[in-house]
Design an enzyme around this catalytic site. Structure first.
Site, PDB file in Angstrom:
ATOM      1  N   ARG A 120      -3.525  14.367 -14.846  1.00 26.55           N
ATOM      2  CA  ARG A 120      -2.396  13.421 -14.762  1.00 26.55           C
ATOM      3  C   ARG A 120      -1.320  13.954 -13.810  1.00 26.55           C
ATOM      4  O   ARG A 120      -0.599  13.185 -13.201  1.00 26.55           O
ATOM      5  CB  ARG A 120      -1.842  13.144 -16.171  1.00 26.55           C
ATOM      6  CG  ARG A 120      -1.267  14.326 -16.870  1.00 26.55           C
ATOM      7  CD  ARG A 120      -1.140  14.123 -18.380  1.00 26.55           C
ATOM      8  NE  ARG A 120      -2.431  14.280 -19.059  1.00 26.55           N
ATOM      9  CZ  ARG A 120      -2.614  14.123 -20.358  1.00 26.55           C
ATOM     10  NH1 ARG A 120      -1.616  13.773 -21.138  1.00 26.55           N
ATOM     11  NH2 ARG A 120      -3.812  14.291 -20.895  1.00 26.55           N
ATOM     12  N   LYS A 158      -9.847  26.706 -21.390  1.00 27.81           N
ATOM     13  CA  LYS A 158     -10.839  25.991 -22.190  1.00 27.81           C
ATOM     14  C   LYS A 158     -11.782  26.991 -22.848  1.00 27.81           C
ATOM     15  O   LYS A 158     -11.995  28.091 -22.316  1.00 27.81           O
ATOM     16  CB  LYS A 158     -11.690  25.091 -21.271  1.00 27.81           C
ATOM     17  CG  LYS A 158     -11.004  23.834 -20.777  1.00 27.81           C
ATOM     18  CD  LYS A 158     -11.957  23.000 -19.927  1.00 27.81           C
ATOM     19  CE  LYS A 158     -11.293  21.760 -19.377  1.00 27.81           C
ATOM     20  NZ  LYS A 158     -10.900  20.782 -20.390  1.00 27.81           N
TER      21      LYS A 158
HETATM   22  N1  BES Z   1     -10.970  17.379 -17.387  1.00 26.72           N
HETATM   23  C1  BES Z   1     -10.497  17.272 -18.702  1.00 26.72           C
HETATM   24  C2  BES Z   1     -11.001  16.046 -19.447  1.00 26.72           C
HETATM   25  C3  BES Z   1     -12.488  15.964 -19.721  1.00 26.72           C
HETATM   26  C4  BES Z   1     -12.959  16.247 -20.968  1.00 26.72           C
HETATM   27  C5  BES Z   1     -13.348  15.537 -18.745  1.00 26.72           C
HETATM   28  C6  BES Z   1     -14.314  16.124 -21.228  1.00 26.72           C
HETATM   29  C7  BES Z   1     -14.692  15.427 -19.001  1.00 26.72           C
HETATM   30  C8  BES Z   1     -15.166  15.712 -20.255  1.00 26.72           C
HETATM   31  C9  BES Z   1      -8.971  17.204 -18.701  1.00 26.72           C
HETATM   32  O1  BES Z   1      -8.333  17.824 -17.645  1.00 26.72           O
HETATM   33  C10 BES Z   1      -8.494  17.843 -19.968  1.00 26.72           C
HETATM   34  O2  BES Z   1      -8.800  18.958 -20.171  1.00 26.72           O
HETATM   35  N2  BES Z   1      -7.779  17.093 -20.776  1.00 26.72           N
HETATM   36  C11 BES Z   1      -7.303  17.574 -22.017  1.00 26.72           C
HETATM   37  C12 BES Z   1      -5.921  17.035 -22.246  1.00 26.72           C
HETATM   38  C13 BES Z   1      -5.209  17.654 -23.416  1.00 26.72           C
HETATM   39  C14 BES Z   1      -4.899  19.097 -23.129  1.00 26.72           C
HETATM   40  C15 BES Z   1      -3.945  16.866 -23.669  1.00 26.72           C
HETATM   41  C16 BES Z   1      -8.248  17.107 -23.113  1.00 26.72           C
HETATM   42  O3  BES Z   1      -8.752  15.997 -23.027  1.00 26.72           O
HETATM   43  O4  BES Z   1      -8.521  17.875 -24.024  1.00 26.72           O
HETATM   44 ZN    ZN Z   2      -7.978  19.902 -17.972  1.00 28.78          ZN
END
Ligand code: BES
Ligand code: ZN
Ligand code: ZN
Length: 498
Positions: A353, A279
């Site tokens: 997931r 990230k």
């Molecule tokens: N933990 C994050 C989702 C999240 C985003 C939680 C903002 C709280 C606030 C999750 O694991 C994630 O990073 N999801 C990705 C999925 C994508 C790579 C398909 C996302 O939402 O960007």
């Molecule tokens: Zn994530």
């Protein structure tokens, strides 16, 4: 903090702070919309003490608005606090919840340790009103400043509800106390930083809290994941020095009134760096709250232990850190979930997931007939719904309706999004059964739900995507900014419906 009920007359009740609620009774709009605040009490002495300030026009009775009167004439209390409920016609138990919380948060920074609240005179049912107020009172007392060296304990020690002698109010009070304790436990867990609350520590805290309340709590780790062939969960966990925790909590009713077994499954990523698909640094510190789904389930189990519903409940929490490392899983990897399904990893940041896939399958194997999961799953859900509503998905309308009905009591906001078969193509993989993202940004919350749906089969199931609402970005008059405790109350209401 303790809440108590008293039938003493509010005028004669000695207290550093007595709160009374008021609403705007003017229904006119436009230039005639001048607020006409009216107290929600039948107590003449309170009405008299508040008359001058209400007539002044400076208090409009907006929700969470307050006005303070020192040494109010004719009252034993040192201060009278008038708390706004908003428009009288719109007052529900949820405004009572917020107003009660507002009184507590007013008292805290002023060093006031005892508060009395006049139970409002409304047409609303007594038990849910009392329940909501007690929840609001406890929720308001929480502050997230745990690690400040200059932290002052500003807790309010007692809140007395001045009310009539009523079994309904007593029942609401007792239920509210239980639900609030579950919610506060969840918020305490979510507030902890990732270096303190790693997966096995989450398991230790769940066990320490729940076992004394009669919930069997087992905390497993790496070996058990291998034994159960949880290849999807393990893929996420294996890049971290901190081993994963598979936390299984079981509530068994003494006298079951239902044959159903309810499964509560939580995403417990104690820190989400994104893994190899790392990230951006900006805001990454917030990813300590990526275990809010797990916390909601643990908090719900705490409440279930004390409410003692007649249905068996099993909670499965899948906890891991998502880290980049020489041993971490990579985009392009193919992993085999516990169900036997193969998954092509496209993005290691779509890890929630993956842990839930094995958690949901395992909950079914443990005998769960109905499933609910909660997860801070997708940024896409935040894009879709903002920070006011969480997403809810279901493969069964009747099950969804039960959940939706409970929102009337919980007051939490969930908005249903689709997960119908047409979306299935979006997670097809060339090399494996499915892939762990939808391939594009579009409908990201839905493709995540479609992925989970692969692992629940025909079992009635609810998926809560709480990414946008688990952490509050702003302080409100009735709640501190920080962990919101979202979903605990709604999950418990849903369980009670069985
Ligand atoms: N933990 C994050 C989702 C999240 C985003 C939680 C903002 C709280 C606030 C999750 O694991 C994630 O990073 N999801 C990705 C999925 C994508 C790579 C398909 C996302 O939402 O960007
Ligand atoms: Zn994530
Ligand atoms: Zn995550």
């Amino acid at each position: 903090m303790k809440t108590t009920l008293s039938t003493q007359n509010a005028a004669a009740f000695a207290s550093p702070l007595l709160a009374v609620f008021a609403a705007d009774t003017n229904t006119a709009t436009g230039k005639d919309a001048k607020p006409q605040p009216r107290l929600f009490t039948a107590n003449d002495a309170l009405t008299k003490a508040a008359a001058t300030v209400l007539a002044s026009g400076e208090f409009k009775a907006g929700l969470g608005e307050t006005v303070l009167i020192h040494a109010p004439a004719g009252l034993k209390a040192e201060r009278l606090l008038i708390v706004g409920l908003g428009k009288a016609a719109d007052v529900s138990i949820h405004e009572l919840r917020k107003a009660a919380g507002t009184a507590v948060r007013f008292a805290k920074p002023r060093g006031i340790r005892e508060v009395a609240i006049e139970f409002p005179k409304t047409e609303l049912p007594a038990a849910p009103s009392a329940q909501a107020m007690v929840e609001g009172i406890h929720v308001a007392d929480f502050d997230p400043d745990t690690y400040r060296s200059d932290r002052k304990d500003q807790s309010v020690q007692t809140v007395t509800l001045l009310c009539t002698d009523s079994a309904e109010i007593k029942r609401g009070h007792d239920e509210g106390t239980i639900l609030a304790a579950g919610e506060l436990f969840a918020r305490t867990l979510v507030n902890e930083p990732g270096n303190v609350l790693f997966p096995l520590e989450l398991g230790r805290r769940a066990k320490a809290e729940l076992e004394p309340l009669g919930i069997k709590t087992e905390v497993f780790s790496t070996e058990k994941l291998h034994e159960l062939k949880m290849g999807s969960f393990w893929a996420v966990a294996k890049g971290s020095e901190n081993p994963p925790a598979l936390i299984v909590m079981t509530y068994e009713p003494k006298n079951p009134t239902s044959k159903d077994v309810i499964g509560l499954v939580g995403k417990g990523i104690t820190f989400d760096t994104g893994g190899i698909s790392i990230k951006p640094a900006d805001g990454m510190e917030k990813m300590k709250y990526d275990m809010a789904g797990a916390a909601a389930m643990i908090g719900a189990m705490r409440a279930i232990a004390e409410l003692k519903p007649g249905v068996k409940v099993i909670s499965v929490v899948c906890s891991a850190e998502n880290m980049p490392d020489g041993k971490a899983y990579k985009p392009g990897d193919v992993v085999t979930a516990m169900s036997g399904k193969t998954i092509e990893i496209i993005n290691t940041d779509a890890e929630g997931r993956l842990v839930l896939a094995d958690g949901l399958h395992y909950a079914k194997q443990l005998g769960c007939t109905h499933l609910i999961n909660a997860a801070t799953l997708t940024g896409a859900c935040v894009v879709a719904l903002g920070m006011l509503n969480a997403g809810v998905f279901s493969n069964d309308d009747a099950t969804y309706e039960k959940f939706n009905k409970g929102l009337e009591t919980s007051g939490e906001h969930f908005w249903r999004l689709p997960c119908t078969a047409e979306y299935r193509d979006l997670i097809k993989s060339q090399i494996a059964d499915i892939m762990n993202t939808g391939g594009s940004r579009w409908g990201g919350a839905i493709t995540a739900a479609m992925f989970l749906k692969e692992f629940v089969g025909d079992t009635p199931w609810i998926h809560l995507d709480i990414a946008g609402v688990a952490w509050m970005e702003e302080t409100k008059p009735w709640i501190a900014k920080g962990p919101s405790g979202i979903a605990v109350r709604s999950i418990v209401e849903w369980v009670k419906s069985y």
